[in-house]
Design an enzyme around this catalytic site. Structure first.
Site, PDB file in Angstrom:
ATOM      1  N   HIS A 232     -37.441 -21.659  17.796  1.00  0.00           N
ATOM      2  CA  HIS A 232     -36.957 -22.967  18.231  1.00  0.00           C
ATOM      3  C   HIS A 232     -37.901 -24.098  17.799  1.00  0.00           C
ATOM      4  O   HIS A 232     -37.549 -25.275  17.871  1.00  0.00           O
ATOM      5  CB  HIS A 232     -36.811 -22.973  19.754  1.00  0.00           C
ATOM      6  CG  HIS A 232     -35.699 -23.855  20.245  1.00  0.00           C
ATOM      7  ND1 HIS A 232     -35.097 -24.812  19.462  1.00  0.00           N
ATOM      8  CD2 HIS A 232     -35.069 -23.932  21.458  1.00  0.00           C
ATOM      9  CE1 HIS A 232     -34.174 -25.439  20.152  1.00  0.00           C
ATOM     10  NE2 HIS A 232     -34.123 -24.920  21.377  1.00  0.00           N
TER      11      HIS A 232
ATOM     12  N   ASP B 244     -33.266 -26.051  15.566  1.00  0.00           N
ATOM     13  CA  ASP B 244     -32.656 -26.586  16.786  1.00  0.00           C
ATOM     14  C   ASP B 244     -31.447 -25.745  17.183  1.00  0.00           C
ATOM     15  O   ASP B 244     -30.906 -24.982  16.372  1.00  0.00           O
ATOM     16  CB  ASP B 244     -32.221 -28.038  16.568  1.00  0.00           C
ATOM     17  CG  ASP B 244     -33.410 -28.966  16.386  1.00  0.00           C
ATOM     18  OD1 ASP B 244     -34.479 -28.666  16.943  1.00  0.00           O
ATOM     19  OD2 ASP B 244     -33.263 -29.976  15.671  1.00  0.00           O
TER      20      ASP B 244
END
Length: 512
Positions: free
Chosen positions: A483, A487
């Protein structure tokens, strides 16, 4: 003419070493590549060979001194030096009975025979050490040139070490289970027959000094003994004349830890619960292989380092299965390889990676490295553990080329024949737990990659299509991603594109 003997390169970030042992003294004759001395660094022991044949002149750095890289250790005078070094011969003869002519002759016959060192081969980029897993020969055995002597196990692959020449395996320097550095010495082969094998081994043990003998131990060994609280009598020295080396102290500490009572386990991060004696007698304790240790470390590092998250979807595999049924015979006949599911998944992932390039990127410090190529890692289960061979430039390959390459790498993986180059440089990974019956799982990233796709078992399930409940072959898909780079929107988009390509493979032809 005088030739200089200098400190070799000691490895990345290592700038100095301690002179541990000199195997020769001034006036001794030396052959080219014969070992002159041994250096100790914080990490490894390095042997320094003679750069040329001649006579050892002045020793500039005595035992115990600290030297930097490229520092002068000694000089060698070129020439046979027959008149320069009579002392060693005289000393040897003085020890023998005057009428022991056959033994003197044997010494003279052994002298021309060259001992050949068996060295640790190159282990691959970034691999600096290996563990000796098996010896196929023992000291005294005759060996042929290129006959396999032993097998080494690295973090990623097994490496077989062939004999560099025919002769007799006279000495094994690294036993099974020992860790050896790349370029280190494993054994010695003599070309002069079996007679020299035994005297060499027999000659090593008597040379071990009793504790009362004035033998200077390696400085690093003294420090290690002090830190471990060991006396000299508790450590068996394997250096010259029984000299204690740093590795000897480490072995003694390891042996003491193994023999320690169960309460020692309280110092570990996750202590093992007490086991009843009757259960312990039925347990088997096996040391983890280097490959399994590396798998464990890398997977835990991935969890600790990356901001790992997993998103899920499912794909209707009807169209892919229909295409396989229609063309599998023609595909096999023309290309000589079966049409599997993996080529469809590789193609679908390549298609999605082009649209969401951050899934194919990696973090390097404070930079994000975007890769304009796709080196697809394909996880393969083997008897030794999970390995990930890489299909390089998968984005430029056809369906049959992908299937051929995966088949080739799969066979090598199962036979333990994968090279280091074939397992390095992957930019994205596909893991197929479905072959083992997995219905749903969250794959762990293969660092430093930012994405891994988990395939699962194809199972018929009721789904709603155009307002009707129908039975379709469905597969759950899982994308684990970092992450920090990817995204949520990018991860979901990637997985949707893979799903669309699998449910309508014609999109791959149209690049849609």
């Amino acid at each position: 003419m005088s030739i200089e003997v200098r400190v070799p390169t000691l490895g990345e970030s290592v700038t100095e070493a301690t002179v541990a042992t000199w195997f020769k003294k001034p006036g001794d004759k030396v052959a080219a590549d014969e070992m002159l001395c041994e250096l100790e660094t914080d990490k490894v022991t390095v042997e320094v060979p003679a750069p040329a044949a001649g006579v050892l002149g002045d020793i500039v750095a005595a035992e115990g001194e600290t030297v930097g890289v490229d520092a002068l250790l000694a000089t060698i005078s070129e020439g046979d030096g027959a008149g320069d070094a009579p002392a060693p011969k005289a000393e040897a003869k003085a020890k023998a009975p005057a009428d022991d002519a056959p033994e003197a002759d044997a010494d003279q016959q052994d002298e021309p025979a060259e001992d050949i060192d068996v060295m640790v081969p190159a282990l691959g980029e970034s691999v600096t050490e290996a563990t000796v897993s098996s010896w196929f020969k023992k000291p005294g055995d005759k060996v042929a040139a290129d006959e396999m002597l032993c097998e080494l196990e690295t973090d990623k692959v097994s490496v077989e070490v062939p004999s560099p020449a025919a002769g007799v395996l006279s000495k094994v320097l690294a036993d099974e289970g020992e860790t050896v550095a790349a370029g280190g010495k494993l054994a010695v082969i003599s070309g002069s027959g079996g007679a020299v094998a035994k005297p060499k081994d027999a000659g090593d043990k008597p040379a071990a000094a009793p504790s009362g003998k004035d033998v200077e131990d390696a400085p690093s060994a003294k420090k290690a003994m002090a830190e471990a609280g060991l006396s000299r009598d508790q450590v068996e020295g394997t250096g010259r004349d029984g000299r204690i080396m740093k590795e000897d102290v480490q072995k003694a500490v390891a042996a003491a830890s193994t023999a320690a009572p169960q309460p020692k386990a309280e110092t570990s991060a996750a202590p093992r619960q007490a086991v009843p004696a009757e259960d312990e007698a039925r347990e088997e304790r096996v040391k983890m292989t280097r490959l399994r240790q590396t798998i464990a470390r890398r997977l835990k590092d991935a969890q600790n380092t990356a901001a790992m998250l997993t998103t899920y979807n499912e794909a209707d595999m009807s169209e892919v299965m229909t295409i396989r049924d229609l063309y599998k015979d023609q595909f096999l006949k023309k290309h000589g390889v079966k049409m599997g599911f993996m080529s469809f998944f590789v193609k679908a992932c390549v298609h999605a990676l082009h649209e969401v390039p951050e899934v194919n990127a990696e973090i390097d410090g404070t930079d994000v490295v975007y890769k304009n190529y796709v080196h697809m890692g394909v996880a393969v289960g083997t008897p030794s553990g999970l390995v990930v061979p890489v299909v390089r430039d998968a984005d430029s390959m056809s369906f049959h080329a992908i299937e051929q390459k995966i088949a080739e790498l799969g066979v090598k993986a199962r036979d333990g024949k994968l090279s280091m180059a074939e397992m390095q440089g992957g930019s994205f990974t596909i893991s197929n737990g479905g072959v083992y019956g997995s219905l749903m799982s969250s794959p762990i990233l293969n660092p430093p990659q930012s994405g891994i796709l988990g395939m699962h078992k194809i199972q018929e399930r009721p789904v709603v299509v155009n307002g009707e409940i129908v039975i379709r072959p469905m597969m759950y898909l899982a994308l684990s991603y970092d992450h920090r780079v990817v995204d949520g929107k990018g991860a979901v988009t990637f997985l949707v594109r893979v799903k669309e390509a699998l449910e309508d493979p014609r999109r791959l032809l149209m690049d849609l």
